[in-house]
Design an enzyme around this catalytic site. Structure first.
Site, mmCIF file in Angstrom:
data_model
loop_
_atom_site.group_PDB
_atom_site.id
_atom_site.type_symbol
_atom_site.label_atom_id
_atom_site.label_comp_id
_atom_site.label_asym_id
_atom_site.label_seq_id
_atom_site.Cartn_x
_atom_site.Cartn_y
_atom_site.Cartn_z
ATOM 1 N N LYS A 110 14.309 -43.258 -28.699
ATOM 2 C CA LYS A 110 15.910 -42.575 -28.786
ATOM 3 C C LYS A 110 15.535 -41.222 -27.605
ATOM 4 O O LYS A 110 16.600 -40.472 -27.364
ATOM 5 C CB LYS A 110 16.071 -42.167 -30.204
ATOM 6 C CG LYS A 110 16.418 -43.086 -31.120
ATOM 7 C CD LYS A 110 16.956 -42.601 -32.299
ATOM 8 C CE LYS A 110 17.354 -43.715 -33.187
ATOM 9 N NZ LYS A 110 18.740 -44.243 -33.345
ATOM 10 N N THR A 152 25.622 -46.052 -33.938
ATOM 11 C CA THR A 152 26.858 -45.961 -34.502
ATOM 12 C C THR A 152 27.433 -44.259 -34.244
ATOM 13 O O THR A 152 28.471 -44.081 -34.400
ATOM 14 C CB THR A 152 27.032 -46.220 -36.037
ATOM 15 O OG1 THR A 152 25.807 -45.687 -36.621
ATOM 16 C CG2 THR A 152 26.736 -47.926 -36.162
ATOM 17 N N HIS A 161 18.894 -55.968 -36.651
ATOM 18 C CA HIS A 161 19.177 -54.497 -36.419
ATOM 19 C C HIS A 161 18.482 -54.094 -35.366
ATOM 20 O O HIS A 161 18.432 -52.697 -34.865
ATOM 21 C CB HIS A 161 18.964 -53.625 -37.689
ATOM 22 C CG HIS A 161 20.453 -53.725 -38.317
ATOM 23 N ND1 HIS A 161 21.532 -52.957 -38.372
ATOM 24 C CD2 HIS A 161 20.720 -54.803 -39.461
ATOM 25 C CE1 HIS A 161 22.731 -53.604 -39.105
ATOM 26 N NE2 HIS A 161 21.912 -54.396 -39.787
ATOM 27 N N LYS A 182 31.009 -42.418 -33.628
ATOM 28 C CA LYS A 182 31.537 -41.296 -34.462
ATOM 29 C C LYS A 182 31.843 -40.229 -33.637
ATOM 30 O O LYS A 182 32.984 -39.588 -33.506
ATOM 31 C CB LYS A 182 30.544 -40.624 -35.471
ATOM 32 C CG LYS A 182 29.863 -41.772 -36.569
ATOM 33 C CD LYS A 182 28.778 -41.485 -37.310
ATOM 34 C CE LYS A 182 28.155 -42.506 -38.132
ATOM 35 N NZ LYS A 182 26.712 -42.087 -38.488
ATOM 36 N N LYS A 236 20.461 -37.952 -34.730
ATOM 37 C CA LYS A 236 20.042 -39.054 -34.947
ATOM 38 C C LYS A 236 18.539 -39.082 -35.433
ATOM 39 O O LYS A 236 17.711 -38.066 -35.266
ATOM 40 C CB LYS A 236 19.927 -40.083 -33.667
ATOM 41 C CG LYS A 236 19.290 -39.385 -32.367
ATOM 42 C CD LYS A 236 19.483 -40.377 -31.299
ATOM 43 C CE LYS A 236 20.751 -40.349 -30.703
ATOM 44 N NZ LYS A 236 21.653 -41.644 -31.001
ATOM 45 N N ARG A 237 18.020 -40.383 -35.811
ATOM 46 C CA ARG A 237 16.499 -40.428 -36.188
ATOM 47 C C ARG A 237 15.698 -40.074 -35.150
ATOM 48 O O ARG A 237 16.168 -40.239 -34.227
ATOM 49 C CB ARG A 237 16.485 -41.798 -36.929
ATOM 50 C CG ARG A 237 17.065 -42.207 -38.225
ATOM 51 C CD ARG A 237 16.655 -41.100 -39.397
ATOM 52 N NE ARG A 237 15.264 -40.952 -39.758
ATOM 53 C CZ ARG A 237 14.747 -41.711 -40.665
ATOM 54 N NH1 ARG A 237 15.384 -42.267 -41.688
ATOM 55 N NH2 ARG A 237 13.567 -41.570 -41.060
HETATM 56 C C1 LIG Z 1 25.559 -42.331 -38.225
HETATM 57 C C2 LIG Z 1 24.283 -41.806 -38.607
HETATM 58 C C3 LIG Z 1 23.257 -42.548 -37.871
HETATM 59 C C4 LIG Z 1 23.190 -43.354 -36.933
HETATM 60 O O1 LIG Z 1 23.114 -42.592 -35.674
HETATM 61 P P1 LIG Z 1 22.541 -43.257 -34.491
HETATM 62 O O2 LIG Z 1 22.854 -42.157 -33.339
HETATM 63 O O3 LIG Z 1 23.491 -44.537 -34.202
HETATM 64 O O4 LIG Z 1 21.050 -43.521 -34.374
HETATM 65 C C5 LIG Z 1 21.971 -41.677 -38.432
HETATM 66 N N1 LIG Z 1 22.049 -40.951 -39.461
HETATM 67 C C6 LIG Z 1 22.961 -40.427 -40.193
HETATM 68 C C7 LIG Z 1 23.037 -39.334 -41.295
HETATM 69 C C8 LIG Z 1 24.271 -40.855 -39.659
HETATM 70 O O5 LIG Z 1 25.397 -40.379 -40.302
#
Ligand SMILES: *Cc1c(COP(=O)(O)O)cnc(C)c1O
Length: 634
Positions: A374, A476, A180, A480, A368-369
């Protein structure tokens, strides 16, 4: 408790930690006994997982750690506390040794209980473990469960008397591994001094796997010490979990095309040369039944009214929405659905943050985290720049924007916490400032998690996916947002590249260095962030603001950030990409002015998001890695 969860105390497993290994010889065969161990009980809690519109119900088995037996001479209260901690915290801080021991304990605890359950249940049905791999596939999701490989070897050899070579054959053919990340600091490596005393028998087995693996490498590459050292499972006093995963699996995959390419060509290149047939790519997906059908009712019912509900079971049929791109009435309804979601989010923001935001402004979102790669920093610095523009020219034609952040930092990640502080500080400066005249709002929503993401994403106009190219394996969140009609403002990184392939250049906002350019400049050292500071007045001004008292409650909080960008030469190319990023924002702002065209772009994103459903991803894993068909699958 949770009513669907059923405790199964009769299926309890005993998991041993610490202690010593005693060996004995009988008829020329050496066997091993783990003695003087501290035993923890693993108690299953079963949760049924129901398929959508099928008759299939699977079982998700969760494990709770409980004290098993008090051992004389030990501190009982400490044993109880240490045991309960195993399943209490998901990701404990592992910057200190105590946290590292807990992480490793968690990993072995979960893996041992699960592997033994799988083998016992298989054996009760088949009576013999030699063909296990024909009926069982075990997937290692990242390196956290990699101890499953030596644990399976241990059970086959110590408990079922299999010889090493047969056990290794069965194990290899059963396991598959998904990588990952290529960030080297995120690849798990356990110090031998922690690993060996906690898991003495597992360490012996890993050591033996390593010895045999290095011997094979020596045969293939005689005399190439450097290469073998670079591939060894144990080296320099550390156990390299990704190396163990690759050696012990029949399949290794990345989670987006670019990520798999980087694995093959760079990060895991030595392994790719040795095991070319193991490597494959599986682009991540998201479940459209959660992220569209369940979390965005206004959009889901609009889609249903247009194309029916076949897309719920077959997400590729979202493409039927393309026939509405020239339908003004439909685009008007799409706008209404988005505004309804934005109004709801605005109400929530008022309630939780006390900030008034305008649902007619552009909702520009980065959730995101929190991580340096990022680049939440790029986003917040650009907001500071927009503020500076408002101050210089209060009548500047700046469209109304609401910038929303959501992010957690891991407990030991000091730099990430400074970025969160900076976001709050800029928010305090900008929101309600007279020069801004309400055109920029900055909101940080705390405790970012799936349930909050489900509220935020349906309300997004712009999805910020701005990682330094080459660093984000897939992402991911990007999928979304796309599925909910947000337009991506992003770098050519991870699955953003595949989103661009689906929607075309005209329906996405791409900026910044490409992965090859980043990797080249990292290698040849040709990037000097200081030049950007000296030659771009916008950059000089906002960086100075970090440390000159311009920001509310700044103290000396932002010196670390300032130093990372200048003294430490901006590892993540924030200043390098700033100009390109600012220009991309201008393209977004002018595109949003033409509402009909924006809505058309939004609809194309939704219509082409079916590829990113996890239905497609899972079907690929099933067919190409696990080699299983489905029950009642089309
Ligand atoms: C989808 C999701 C992530 C992943 O987000 P990225 O933008 O791809 O890093 C992280 N945390 C939560 C709560 C999510 O729903």
């Amino acid at each position: 408790g949770y009513v669907w969860e059923v405790r199964k105390p009769d299926l309890m497993m005993q998991i041993p930690f610490w202690g010593r290994i005693e060996s004995s010889e009988k008829d020329g065969v050496t066997s091993f006994r783990h003695v003087d161990a501290e035993i923890v009980a693993a108690v299953p809690y079963d949760l049924p997982v129901v398929g959508y519109g099928t008759t299939t119900v699977n079982t998700l088995r969760l494990w709770n750690a409980e004290p098993y037996a008090y051992k004389a001479g030990r501190d009982m209260m400490k044993y109880k506390r240490d045991t309960e901690a195993i399943t209490e915290f998901l990701y404990p801080d592992d910057t200190q040794d105590e946290g590292k021991v807990l992480r490793l304990k968690q990993q072995y605890f979960l893996v041992s209980a699960s592997i033994r359950t799988i083998l016992e249940s298989y054996l009760s049905r088949h009576g013999d473990l030699t063909n296990l791999h024909e009926h069982v596939a075990i997937h290692i999701n990242d390196t956290h469960p990699v101890l499953a490989i030596p644990e399976m070897m241990r059970v086959l050899i110590d408990e079922y008397d299999m010889d090493w070579d047969s056990a290794w054959g069965v194990t290899m053919k059963t396991f598959a591994y998904t990588n990952h990340t290529t960030l080297s600091e995120a690849l798990e490596r356990w110090p031998v001094r922690i690993f060996q005393p906690l898991l003495p028998r597992i360490y012996m087995i890993v050591d033996e796997i390593n010895e045999r693996f290095c011997r094979d490498l020596w045969d293939a590459y005689p005399g190439e010490w450097g290469r073998i050292e670079g591939m060894a499972i144990i080296a320099h006093g550390e156990v390299k979990m990704a190396h163990l995963a690759i050696a012990g699996s029949h399949s290794v995959n990345g989670v987006a095309k670019i990520h798999t390419d980087i694995l093959k060509e760079r990060e895991m290149n030595l392994f790719y040369q040795y095991f070319p047939g193991k490597f494959n790519s599986k682009t991540n997906g998201i479940t459209h039944r959660r992220w569209l059908l369940n979390s965005n009712p206004p959009l889901a019912s609009l889609i249903q009214s247009a194309i029916g509900d076949a897309w719920i079971k077959d997400p590729s049929r979202l493409s039927e929405l393309e026939s509405y791109t020239a339908d003004s009435a439909f685009l008007g309804d799409l706008h209404k659905a988005k505004q309804l979601n934005k109004k709801r989010l605005a109400d929530r923001i008022l309630q939780t943050n006390g900030i008034v935001v305008d649902p007619d402004s552009i909702f520009d979102i980065q959730i995101k985290r929190l991580h340096a790669y990022k680049r939440q920093l790029l986003n917040i610095l650009h907001i500071l720049h927009l503020f500076n523009r408002c101050q210089e020219n209060p009548d500047a034609d700046i469209p109304s924007r609401t910038f929303i952040f959501g992010a957690k930092a891991s407990p030991g990640y000091y730099y990430a916490k400074k970025i969160i502080k900076l976001i709050h500080s800029v928010a305090d400066l900008v929101n309600d400032h007279p020069a801004v005249k309400g055109r920029i709002k900055v909101v940080f929503l705390e405790n970012y998690r799936v349930s909050l993401a489900e509220e935020i994403i349906p309300a997004a106009d712009v999805s910020q996916q701005i990682s330094t190219a080459s660093k984000e394996a897939s992402g991911t969140g990007n999928m979304k947002f796309m599925m909910n009609g947000a337009l991506t403002l992003g770098t050519l990184d991870g699955a953003n590249i595949e989103i661009q392939e689906q929607v075309g250049d005209e329906n996405i906002f791409i900026f910044g260095l490409r992965a090859e350019e980043v990797m080249k400049q990292q290698q040849d050292g040709s990037y000097y962030s200081m030049e950007y500071y000296h030659h771009d007045e916008r950059i000089k001004k906002m960086l100075d603001q970090l440390i000159d008292g311009s920001l509310p409650d700044a103290g000396d909080h932002f010196e670390t950030i300032y130093d990372s960008l200048l003294a430490e030469n901006d590892e993540f190319f924030v200043l390098r990409d700033f100009d390109s990023y600012a220009k991309a924002h201008e393209r977004v702002a002018s595109a949003y002015r033409d509402q009909e065209s924006w809505l058309r772009m939004s609809l194309i994103n939704i219509a082409r998001s079916g590829y990113f459903s996890s239905d497609r991803t899972i079907a690929e894993y099933a067919r190409e890695i696990w080699r299983i068909g489905g029950v009642g699958v089309r």
